[in-house]
Design an enzyme around this catalytic site. Sequence first.
Site, PDB file in Angstrom:
ATOM      1  N   SER A   1      34.094 100.329  44.331  1.00 16.01           N
ATOM      2  CA  SER A   1      35.457 100.763  43.576  1.00 16.01           C
ATOM      3  C   SER A   1      36.673 100.051  43.763  1.00 16.01           C
ATOM      4  O   SER A   1      36.687  98.995  43.808  1.00 16.01           O
ATOM      5  CB  SER A   1      35.615 102.216  43.646  1.00 16.01           C
ATOM      6  OG  SER A   1      36.221 102.690  42.414  1.00 16.01           O
TER       7      SER A   1
ATOM      8  N   HIS B   1      29.019 104.542  38.368  1.00 18.36           N
ATOM      9  CA  HIS B   1      30.130 103.946  39.040  1.00 18.36           C
ATOM     10  C   HIS B   1      29.604 104.062  40.684  1.00 18.36           C
ATOM     11  O   HIS B   1      29.464 104.871  41.423  1.00 18.36           O
ATOM     12  CB  HIS B   1      31.501 104.844  38.807  1.00 18.36           C
ATOM     13  CG  HIS B   1      32.690 104.036  39.268  1.00 18.36           C
ATOM     14  ND1 HIS B   1      33.062 102.918  39.148  1.00 18.36           N
ATOM     15  CD2 HIS B   1      33.282 104.544  40.599  1.00 18.36           C
ATOM     16  CE1 HIS B   1      34.006 102.711  39.703  1.00 18.36           C
ATOM     17  NE2 HIS B   1      34.453 103.479  40.599  1.00 18.36           N
TER      18      HIS B   1
ATOM     19  N   ASP C   1      30.835 101.236  32.890  1.00 23.99           N
ATOM     20  CA  ASP C   1      31.458 101.890  34.073  1.00 23.99           C
ATOM     21  C   ASP C   1      32.012 103.269  33.913  1.00 23.99           C
ATOM     22  O   ASP C   1      32.913 103.504  33.056  1.00 23.99           O
ATOM     23  CB  ASP C   1      32.310 100.914  34.661  1.00 23.99           C
ATOM     24  CG  ASP C   1      32.856 101.437  36.088  1.00 23.99           C
ATOM     25  OD1 ASP C   1      32.191 101.166  37.047  1.00 23.99           O
ATOM     26  OD2 ASP C   1      33.691 102.428  36.089  1.00 23.99           O
TER      27      ASP C   1
END
Length: 416
Positions: free
Chosen positions: A200, A363, A296
């Site tokens: 991330s 994610h 995502d």
Amino acid sequence: MKKLLWSLTLFGVFLILPVNGVMEYDKMEKFTDFNGTNVYQTENDVNSKAKVTMVGLTLIKNAALRSAVCLDGSPAGYHFHPGSGSGAKNWLVHLEGGGWCSDTESCEYSKRTSHGSSKHMEKKIPFTGILSDKASENPDFYNWNRVKVRYCDGGSFMGDNENKDAKLQFRGKPIWTSVMTDLLGNGMEHAKQGLLSGCSAGGLAAIFQCDDFKSSLLSSTRVKCLSDAGFFVDATDVSGDRSLRQLYTDVIEFQSITNNLPNDCLNRLNPTSCFFPQNLINQVKAPLFILNAAYDSWQIQESLTSKSADPTGSWADCTFNIAKCNESQIKFFQEFRTHMVNLLGGFKEQRKNGVFLNSCFSHCQTESHDTWYSKNSPSVKNKRIAVAVGDWFFERGGAKFIDCPYPCDKTCRNLI
């Protein structure tokens, strides 16, 4: 387990309460990060299942003198598990994610969490997925020296400034430098192989710091980088605006990050554009692997269909349950996927690089055993993520995997 559930309950309350001393959701959405890195199992939970290695927190020594501090001024830290056998001289450094803070309010909130203060960090965390020390869960990197760098600066390890009035420290860059100095002094300077990874906001940081990581090691060392769920796209949201672009602008300005952005990008583009990976990846000299879900879930929920982009809530059911999306909503997601694929076009043509873009609504896929290397983990062309990354790193075979569009992939661990 009760403590974990209580924490999750509090998190839910913060998200849904109206204005009463707690910030509203439309303000919080700017920095909330559903990346799977901000909630850990307790040691008791872990011991009730298969044996998982718990790794202690190391705080950076003399952190204040080195400016290696979190948003609240507390020492930054990392978790280190030593390698063994054939992996004793190989190093994997993984950068935690945790969103960004872009103003006093959001950074003050982060200060009260592990993403802004080591006072709130877990003393031990489980090393799973790409950090696991078990060959059955992590076949290529299990016996390497493995490090997880905690994320507490709110700026993808890029800031080096402070806001004295708000008592906020933006020291992501010194944190990165200090951790590297400590690891190099702990044996990493003699590494035979090195992999920098991140999830991330940490995946974005892995792109930013990739060439610095390579230059810190010997020229004879095999060095590569992996960005997991860090390919944030400058895309139009459902309202026609670009909310992520505005967020990045605010982060850069509030934390005074401009001077730390890559010069080769700033010579071509404005600072905000230079925070987007699409404008960075082709200039990274070290081999780089982009691992991302084409749909995502963070970008869908927090950028493309955020509350500010969808004030009436017409997308709410769809973005939290893909089965409830109508034809036009699916079409919007397909266009987003196509845009992402196109942005990776030139990058994947470079032989040194790798890509694994699966058609999942998820994610971060490196940190969990379920998505990294389990019997039923996501795969493209029958190749699981851990195998694809390993084949790329060790140059054992093909490293370019672009999945077919939704809903063809039945191996996904979707979050929505």
